[in-house]
Design a protein around this motif. Structure first.
Motif, PDB file in Angstrom:
ATOM      1  N   ARG A 342       0.914  -1.120  -0.007  1.00  0.00           N
ATOM      2  CA  ARG A 342       0.147  -0.173  -0.032  1.00  0.00           C
ATOM      3  C   ARG A 342       0.633   1.266   0.045  1.00  0.00           C
ATOM      4  NH1 ARG A 342      -5.171   0.438   3.759  1.00  0.00           N
ATOM      5  NH2 ARG A 342      -5.552  -1.545   2.478  1.00  0.00           N
ATOM      6  N   PHE A 343       1.999   1.199   0.604  1.00  0.00           N
ATOM      7  CA  PHE A 343       2.667   2.379   0.942  1.00  0.00           C
ATOM      8  C   PHE A 343       4.237   2.454   0.335  1.00  0.00           C
ATOM      9  CE2 PHE A 343      -0.183   2.041   4.593  1.00  0.00           C
ATOM     10  CZ  PHE A 343      -0.983   2.865   4.322  1.00  0.00           C
ATOM     11  N   GLY A 344       4.574   1.339  -0.298  1.00  0.00           N
ATOM     12  CA  GLY A 344       5.729   1.363  -0.945  1.00  0.00           C
ATOM     13  C   GLY A 344       7.113   1.405  -0.184  1.00  0.00           C
ATOM     14  N   THR A 345       6.973   0.967   0.962  1.00  0.00           N
ATOM     15  CA  THR A 345       8.045   1.071   1.951  1.00  0.00           C
ATOM     16  C   THR A 345       7.965  -0.113   2.988  1.00  0.00           C
ATOM     17  OG1 THR A 345       9.393   2.459   3.343  1.00  0.00           O
ATOM     18  CG2 THR A 345       7.076   2.721   3.467  1.00  0.00           C
ATOM     19  N   ALA A 346       8.841  -0.575   3.623  1.00  0.00           N
ATOM     20  CA  ALA A 346       8.916  -1.576   4.927  1.00  0.00           C
ATOM     21  C   ALA A 346       8.189  -0.865   5.996  1.00  0.00           C
ATOM     22  CB  ALA A 346      10.083  -2.001   4.905  1.00  0.00           C
ATOM     23  N   ILE A 347       7.506  -1.474   6.628  1.00  0.00           N
ATOM     24  CA  ILE A 347       6.663  -0.923   7.737  1.00  0.00           C
ATOM     25  C   ILE A 347       7.846  -0.556   8.877  1.00  0.00           C
ATOM     26  CG2 ILE A 347       6.494  -3.165   8.942  1.00  0.00           C
ATOM     27  CD1 ILE A 347       3.780  -2.229   9.778  1.00  0.00           C
ATOM     28  N   GLU A 348       9.114  -1.308   9.024  1.00  0.00           N
ATOM     29  CA  GLU A 348      10.026  -1.070  10.037  1.00  0.00           C
ATOM     30  C   GLU A 348      10.652   0.381   9.469  1.00  0.00           C
ATOM     31  OE1 GLU A 348       9.671  -5.246  10.143  1.00  0.00           O
ATOM     32  OE2 GLU A 348       9.679  -3.986   8.603  1.00  0.00           O
ATOM     33  N   GLY A 349      10.682   0.809   8.307  1.00  0.00           N
ATOM     34  CA  GLY A 349      11.155   2.350   8.063  1.00  0.00           C
ATOM     35  C   GLY A 349      10.415   3.281   8.517  1.00  0.00           C
ATOM     36  N   VAL A 350       8.950   2.927   8.800  1.00  0.00           N
ATOM     37  CA  VAL A 350       8.314   3.991   9.405  1.00  0.00           C
ATOM     38  C   VAL A 350       8.145   3.935  11.165  1.00  0.00           C
ATOM     39  CG1 VAL A 350       6.161   5.210   9.227  1.00  0.00           C
ATOM     40  CG2 VAL A 350       7.190   4.059   7.138  1.00  0.00           C
ATOM     41  N   TYR A 351       8.010   2.772  11.329  1.00  0.00           N
ATOM     42  CA  TYR A 351       7.506   2.170  12.811  1.00  0.00           C
ATOM     43  C   TYR A 351       8.709   1.484  13.606  1.00  0.00           C
ATOM     44  CZ  TYR A 351       2.958   4.021  11.905  1.00  0.00           C
ATOM     45  OH  TYR A 351       1.785   5.140  11.627  1.00  0.00           O
ATOM     46  N   GLY A 352       9.812   1.543  12.895  1.00  0.00           N
ATOM     47  CA  GLY A 352      10.683   0.349  13.738  1.00  0.00           C
ATOM     48  C   GLY A 352      10.840   0.518  15.190  1.00  0.00           C
ATOM     49  N   ASP A 353      11.262   1.931  15.453  1.00  0.00           N
ATOM     50  CA  ASP A 353      11.337   2.156  16.971  1.00  0.00           C
ATOM     51  C   ASP A 353      10.279   1.879  17.773  1.00  0.00           C
ATOM     52  OD1 ASP A 353      13.749   3.043  16.406  1.00  0.00           O
ATOM     53  OD2 ASP A 353      13.666   5.120  16.469  1.00  0.00           O
ATOM     54  N   VAL A 354       8.939   2.060  17.353  1.00  0.00           N
ATOM     55  CA  VAL A 354       7.722   2.004  18.037  1.00  0.00           C
ATOM     56  C   VAL A 354       7.687   0.390  17.820  1.00  0.00           C
ATOM     57  CG1 VAL A 354       5.279   1.959  17.874  1.00  0.00           C
ATOM     58  CG2 VAL A 354       6.537   3.936  17.246  1.00  0.00           C
ATOM     59  N   LEU A 355       7.720  -0.406  17.027  1.00  0.00           N
ATOM     60  CA  LEU A 355       7.594  -1.831  17.066  1.00  0.00           C
ATOM     61  C   LEU A 355       8.456  -2.419  17.972  1.00  0.00           C
ATOM     62  CD1 LEU A 355       7.083  -2.355  13.189  1.00  0.00           C
ATOM     63  CD2 LEU A 355       5.250  -2.394  15.077  1.00  0.00           C
ATOM     64  N   ASN A 356       9.597  -1.900  18.026  1.00  0.00           N
ATOM     65  CA  ASN A 356      10.761  -2.628  18.874  1.00  0.00           C
ATOM     66  C   ASN A 356      10.326  -2.324  20.251  1.00  0.00           C
ATOM     67  OD1 ASN A 356      12.502  -3.718  16.992  1.00  0.00           O
ATOM     68  ND2 ASN A 356      13.422  -1.804  16.440  1.00  0.00           N
ATOM     69  N   ARG A 357       9.938  -1.201  20.405  1.00  0.00           N
ATOM     70  CA  ARG A 357       9.681  -0.832  22.060  1.00  0.00           C
ATOM     71  C   ARG A 357       8.491  -1.641  22.605  1.00  0.00           C
ATOM     72  NH1 ARG A 357       9.697   4.298  21.002  1.00  0.00           N
ATOM     73  NH2 ARG A 357       7.095   4.504  20.946  1.00  0.00           N
ATOM     74  N   LEU A 358       7.508  -1.764  21.582  1.00  0.00           N
ATOM     75  CA  LEU A 358       6.208  -2.369  22.087  1.00  0.00           C
ATOM     76  C   LEU A 358       6.543  -3.891  22.143  1.00  0.00           C
ATOM     77  CD1 LEU A 358       3.402  -0.393  20.079  1.00  0.00           C
ATOM     78  CD2 LEU A 358       4.001  -0.167  22.609  1.00  0.00           C
ATOM     79  N   SER A 359       7.287  -4.318  21.371  1.00  0.00           N
ATOM     80  CA  SER A 359       7.645  -5.828  21.287  1.00  0.00           C
ATOM     81  C   SER A 359       8.224  -6.041  22.830  1.00  0.00           C
ATOM     82  CB  SER A 359       8.384  -6.228  19.958  1.00  0.00           C
ATOM     83  OG  SER A 359       8.788  -7.580  20.312  1.00  0.00           O
ATOM     84  N   ARG A 360       9.444  -5.268  22.808  1.00  0.00           N
ATOM     85  CA  ARG A 360      10.189  -5.530  24.293  1.00  0.00           C
ATOM     86  C   ARG A 360       9.126  -5.594  25.416  1.00  0.00           C
ATOM     87  NH1 ARG A 360      13.844  -2.236  21.620  1.00  0.00           N
ATOM     88  NH2 ARG A 360      13.266  -0.731  22.947  1.00  0.00           N
ATOM     89  N   SER A 361       8.217  -4.558  25.370  1.00  0.00           N
ATOM     90  CA  SER A 361       7.211  -4.500  26.436  1.00  0.00           C
ATOM     91  C   SER A 361       6.020  -5.573  26.633  1.00  0.00           C
ATOM     92  CB  SER A 361       6.634  -3.007  26.672  1.00  0.00           C
ATOM     93  OG  SER A 361       5.554  -3.164  25.435  1.00  0.00           O
ATOM     94  N   GLY A 362       6.032  -6.306  25.719  1.00  0.00           N
ATOM     95  CA  GLY A 362       5.105  -7.409  25.490  1.00  0.00           C
ATOM     96  C   GLY A 362       3.662  -6.993  24.984  1.00  0.00           C
ATOM     97  N   ALA A 363       3.507  -5.898  24.590  1.00  0.00           N
ATOM     98  CA  ALA A 363       2.238  -5.312  23.971  1.00  0.00           C
ATOM     99  C   ALA A 363       2.078  -5.747  22.590  1.00  0.00           C
ATOM    100  CB  ALA A 363       2.341  -4.108  23.919  1.00  0.00           C
ATOM    101  N   ILE A 364       2.855  -6.241  21.639  1.00  0.00           N
ATOM    102  CA  ILE A 364       2.697  -6.518  20.464  1.00  0.00           C
ATOM    103  C   ILE A 364       3.503  -8.116  20.307  1.00  0.00           C
ATOM    104  CG2 ILE A 364       2.166  -4.333  19.484  1.00  0.00           C
ATOM    105  CD1 ILE A 364       4.748  -4.363  18.172  1.00  0.00           C
TER     106      ILE A 364
END
Length: 391
Positions: A342-364
Motif C-alpha cells: 500500500r505505501f511502497g516502503t517497509a513497515i520498519e522504515g516508518v515504525y521500527g522504533d515503536v515496534l521494537n519498544r512495544l515488542s520488548r514491553s510485551g504489547a505486540i
C-alpha cells in the motif's frame, strides 16, 4: 491493492428514549412529521450520492442509529428500495439493522426480510432488569427474549447481541449471568463493550466524581476499578471462547464465518459512504461528514444545498496511521506485506522504533509476517494504539 468495493452506512437518528449513557447523535421519534421529513431527505441524499460510487459494488450495508426499529418499518423499506434501485448491491451483501427490544414487532421483522435485510443486531446490554433500568433502557430481559424469539421465527439466522460491562453497580456474577444466558441462545455474533462514561451525557453528571477518582488512581464508588474492569474483560474472553466464539476484534466475538463484514471493512480500510445526519464517509482517500443538525439537514436537502462538511484529503501519513490504528484492533493484526504494497516502503522504515519498544514491553507480537496485539496489549489498547500516531 485496495478493495474496490464499498460499504454503505445509513443513519437513523431516532429513539423512543435516549439512554442515559448515550452520546450518539439521536433524538426522540415522537414527532411523526419530523421523522417523515428526515426519511424523505435521506432518500434524496442517497439518490444525490449515487454518482460518487458509480461502477463500485456495495458489499455491506449497515442501518444504525439511534434505534432504526423505533420508526415505522415501511420507512426502512422505502430507504432500501432506493438503495437497491440506485446502487450496485452485491448478491451476497451483508445487510444489517440495529433493533432494540420493545421497539420491534414481528410484522416489522417480516418487512426487514422482504426488503433484503439479512442480519439483526439486538441491543441487550445486561440480563438484570435493575441494571437495564439504571442504564435508561426501555426494555426488560424478558422483552429481549421475546424479540430474539421473533427474529428466529421470522427467519433471521445471523443475529448479533450487544452486551455491556463496567456498568455502575454491575458485579462479576451479573456479567457471568448475562453471558451464560446469551450464549444459551446461540447467536452467531456477540459484541461485548465496556461502558465509557462520556462527557455531555446524564451518566457523566451522575458519575463524574467516580470518573475523576479513577483518573487519579482512587477507588470509585459506583464504577468498577481498573482491576475489576480487567477481570470483566478476562471473563468475557474466556467464557465466550470456551463456548465456540472466537475473538476477531477487541470487542467482537463470532462463530466461524459470522464475523461482521461491515465492521471488518472499517478496520481494513475499505471505502465507505455514510448517509444521514452526522454520518461519516471515506471515499478515494477523502474523508467528509454530513452536518449534525437534523433541521438543517432536512432544509438543505429540500433546497438542493450541500449537506457535507469537513472534507479532508488524507495524507500518506494519515493513511499509515489509520492502517495501523484500525488494523491492530483485529486479532490477526496487520500484514507487513500489505503495508509495503500500500505505501511502497517497509513497515520498519516508518515504525521500527515503536515496534521494537512495544515488542520488548510485551504489547505486540511480530511473527509470520504479521504484527498483532498480545492479550496485554489489548488490555491497554488505547495507549498502545496511540503509539502509532506519527509526529
Amino acid at each position: 491493492m485496495k478493495d474496490e468495493s464499498i460499504e454503505l452506512y445509513i443513519h437513523i437518528p431516532f429513539c423512543r428514549r435516549k439512554c442515559l449513557y448515550c452520546d450518539f447523535l439521536s433524538e426522540s421519534c415522537n414527532d411523526r412529521h419530523r421523522v417523515h421529513g428526515y426519511i424523505r431527505g435521506l432518500q434524496k441524499e442517497l439518490r444525490n450520492m449515487r454518482g460518487t460510487v458509480l461502477n463500485r459494488t456495495v458489499s455491506s450495508i449497515y442501518v444504525g442509529g439511534g434505534t432504526p426499529s423505533s420508526i415505522d418499518a415501511d420507512y426502512i423499506e422505502d430507504i432500501m428500495d432506493v438503495v437497491f434501485h440506485d446502487y450496485n448491491v452485491a448478491d451476497d451483501a451483508e445487510i444489517s439493522i440495529e433493533v432494540n427490544p420493545g421497539t420491534v414487532t414481528k410484522e416489522a421483522l417480516k418487512t426487514y426480510r422482504r426488503c433484503g435485510i439479512n442480519r439483526i443486531s439486538i441491543g441487550l446490554q445486561a440480563s438484570q432488569n435493575e441494571l437495564l433500568k439504571r442504564l435508561g433502557r426501555i426494555h426488560t430481559f424478558e422483552k429481549f427474549l421475546n424479540t430474539y424469539d421473533m427474529c428466529i421465527k421470522t427467519g433471521f439466522q445471523n443475529i448479533n447481541v450487544d452486551i455491556m460491562s463496567a456498568i455502575p453497580g454491575q458485579r462479576i456474577g451479573d456479567l457471568s449471568d448475562t453471558l451464560e444466558k446469551v450464549m444459551a441462545l446461540r447467536p452467531k455474533h456477540i459484541s461485548a463493550y465496556s461502558l465509557i462514561v462520556e462527557e455531555g451525557t446524564p451518566f457523566y453528571d451522575m458519575y463524574a466524581k467516580d470518573v475523576r477518582a479513577r483518573a487519579s488512581g482512587e477507588s470509585p464508588e459506583y464504577l468498577p476499578t481498573e482491576d475489576e474492569e480487567m477481570l470483566m474483560d478476562t471473563l468475557i474472553r474466556d467464557l465466550l471462547e470456551s463456548h465456540g466464539y472466537h475473538r476477531y476484534e477487541i470487542s467482537n466475538y463470532a462463530r466461524e464465518g459470522y464475523e461482521c463484514r461491515h465492521n471488518n471493512g472499517y478496520w481494513i480500510g475499505t471505502d465507505y459512504l455514510g448517509v444521514g445526519v452526522g454520518a461519516a464517509s471515506l471515499l478515494n482517500n477523502q474523508r467528509f461528514s454530513v452536518i449534525r443538525n437534523i433541521d438543517g439537514y432536512i432544509s438543505a436537502i429540500q433546497n438542493g444545498e450541500t449537506v457535507h462538511e469537513n472534507r479532508v484529503t488524507l495524507s500518506r501519513k494519515d493513511m499509515m496511521e489509520e492502517f495501523m490504528y484500525l488494523g491492530l484492533r483485529r486479532i490477526e493484526g496487520v500484514s507487513r506485506e500489505d503495508f509495503k504494497e500500500r505505501f511502497g516502503t517497509a513497515i520498519e522504515g516508518v515504525y521500527g522504533d515503536v515496534l521494537n519498544r512495544l515488542s520488548r514491553s510485551g504489547a505486540i507480537l511480530m511473527s509470520n509476517g504479521c504484527i498483532r496485539l498480545t492479550e496485554e496489549g489489548m488490555d491497554l489498547s488505547n495507549v498502545v494504539l496511540a503509539e502509532f500516531l506519527l509526529e
